[in-house]
Design a protein around this motif. Structure first.
Motif, mmCIF file in Angstrom:
data_model
loop_
_atom_site.group_PDB
_atom_site.id
_atom_site.type_symbol
_atom_site.label_atom_id
_atom_site.label_comp_id
_atom_site.label_asym_id
_atom_site.label_seq_id
_atom_site.Cartn_x
_atom_site.Cartn_y
_atom_site.Cartn_z
ATOM 1 N N ARG A 1 -4.759 8.635 11.100
ATOM 2 C CA ARG A 1 -3.704 8.613 10.541
ATOM 3 C C ARG A 1 -2.848 9.104 11.606
ATOM 4 O O ARG A 1 -1.599 7.566 11.769
ATOM 5 N N CYS B 1 2.735 8.091 1.550
ATOM 6 C CA CYS B 1 2.087 8.490 0.594
ATOM 7 C C CYS B 1 1.476 7.019 0.267
ATOM 8 O O CYS B 1 2.576 5.876 0.015
ATOM 9 N N ASN C 1 -2.839 9.717 1.018
ATOM 10 C CA ASN C 1 -3.155 8.881 -0.250
ATOM 11 C C ASN C 1 -3.372 9.710 -1.804
ATOM 12 O O ASN C 1 -3.141 10.603 -2.248
ATOM 13 N N CYS D 1 0.826 -1.325 -0.026
ATOM 14 C CA CYS D 1 0.013 0.067 -0.237
ATOM 15 C C CYS D 1 0.791 0.847 -0.545
ATOM 16 O O CYS D 1 0.263 2.170 0.002
ATOM 17 N N ASP E 1 -2.000 4.591 -0.166
ATOM 18 C CA ASP E 1 -3.125 3.613 -0.260
ATOM 19 C C ASP E 1 -4.025 3.160 1.230
ATOM 20 O O ASP E 1 -3.072 2.867 2.120
ATOM 21 N N HIS E 2 -4.664 3.314 1.210
ATOM 22 C CA HIS E 2 -5.835 2.622 2.201
ATOM 23 C C HIS E 2 -5.895 3.005 3.712
ATOM 24 O O HIS E 2 -4.771 2.681 5.003
ATOM 25 N N LEU E 3 -4.917 4.593 3.248
ATOM 26 C CA LEU E 3 -5.006 5.246 4.870
ATOM 27 C C LEU E 3 -5.943 5.344 5.506
ATOM 28 O O LEU E 3 -7.044 5.513 4.755
#
Length: 166
Positions: free
Chosen positions: A64, A53, A97, A27, A55-57
């Protein structure tokens, strides 16, 4: 600039990259170091500014940060403390993301100026920064420095009552 402070942050960036790669896995497509460390001007008092950076945060900044603290920062601090004479360094992450990266957030202004991309699997980071730099060329914001302070002047060429678009 303190050579030892800069060297410590450079070593921290390498260790951080290892932790991020292991934890976020496929990710994760790259961190970018910016700020005093990227400019080679870090002092003992400086933090380590970087973007994550991936995906899927989790949704929202606080989620986060909480996830980052638990999964990355605390284990990383334990790693640093296990090394004799290695003081922990304060970390200042920005989480994005791919779609958020392309949204041209003002918090990324400094990243466009002095980014050092450590890894960019799909070219997302370079593309986003190139797009933002191109818009800067057209609209004219400038980074102003005075002594050790700097800020962005967005008003250059803006008439009273005019609008400004990034």
């Amino acid at each position: 600039m303190s050579f030892f402070a800069q060297a410590a942050r450079e070593a921290a960036a390498v260790t951080l990259l290892d932790f991020l790669t292991q934890d976020y896995g496929s990710c994760f497509f790259g961190p970018t170091i910016y700020g005093s460390t990227a400019r080679g001007m870090a002092t003992v008092a400086c933090d380590l500014d970087f973007t994550i950076c991936a995906d899927h945060l989790p949704g929202g900044r606080f989620c986060r940060i909480e996830e980052f603290d638990r999964r990355i920062e605390w284990p990383l601090r334990e790693e640093w403390e296990s090394r004799r004479g290695c003081a922990p360094i304060d970390l200042s992450p920005i989480f994005r993301n791919p779609s958020e990266l392309m949204a041209r957030s003002p918090i990324l202004f400094d990243v466009t100026k002095d980014a050092r991309i450590l890894r960019d699997e799909n070219g997302h980071i370079a593309k986003a920064l190139d797009c933002m730099r191109a818009r800067f060329e057209r609209s004219g914001p400038k980074r102003v420095s005075h002594r050790r302070l700097s800020w962005w002047d967005l008003r250059l060429g803006l008439a009273c009552g005019g609008s400004y678009e990034l």
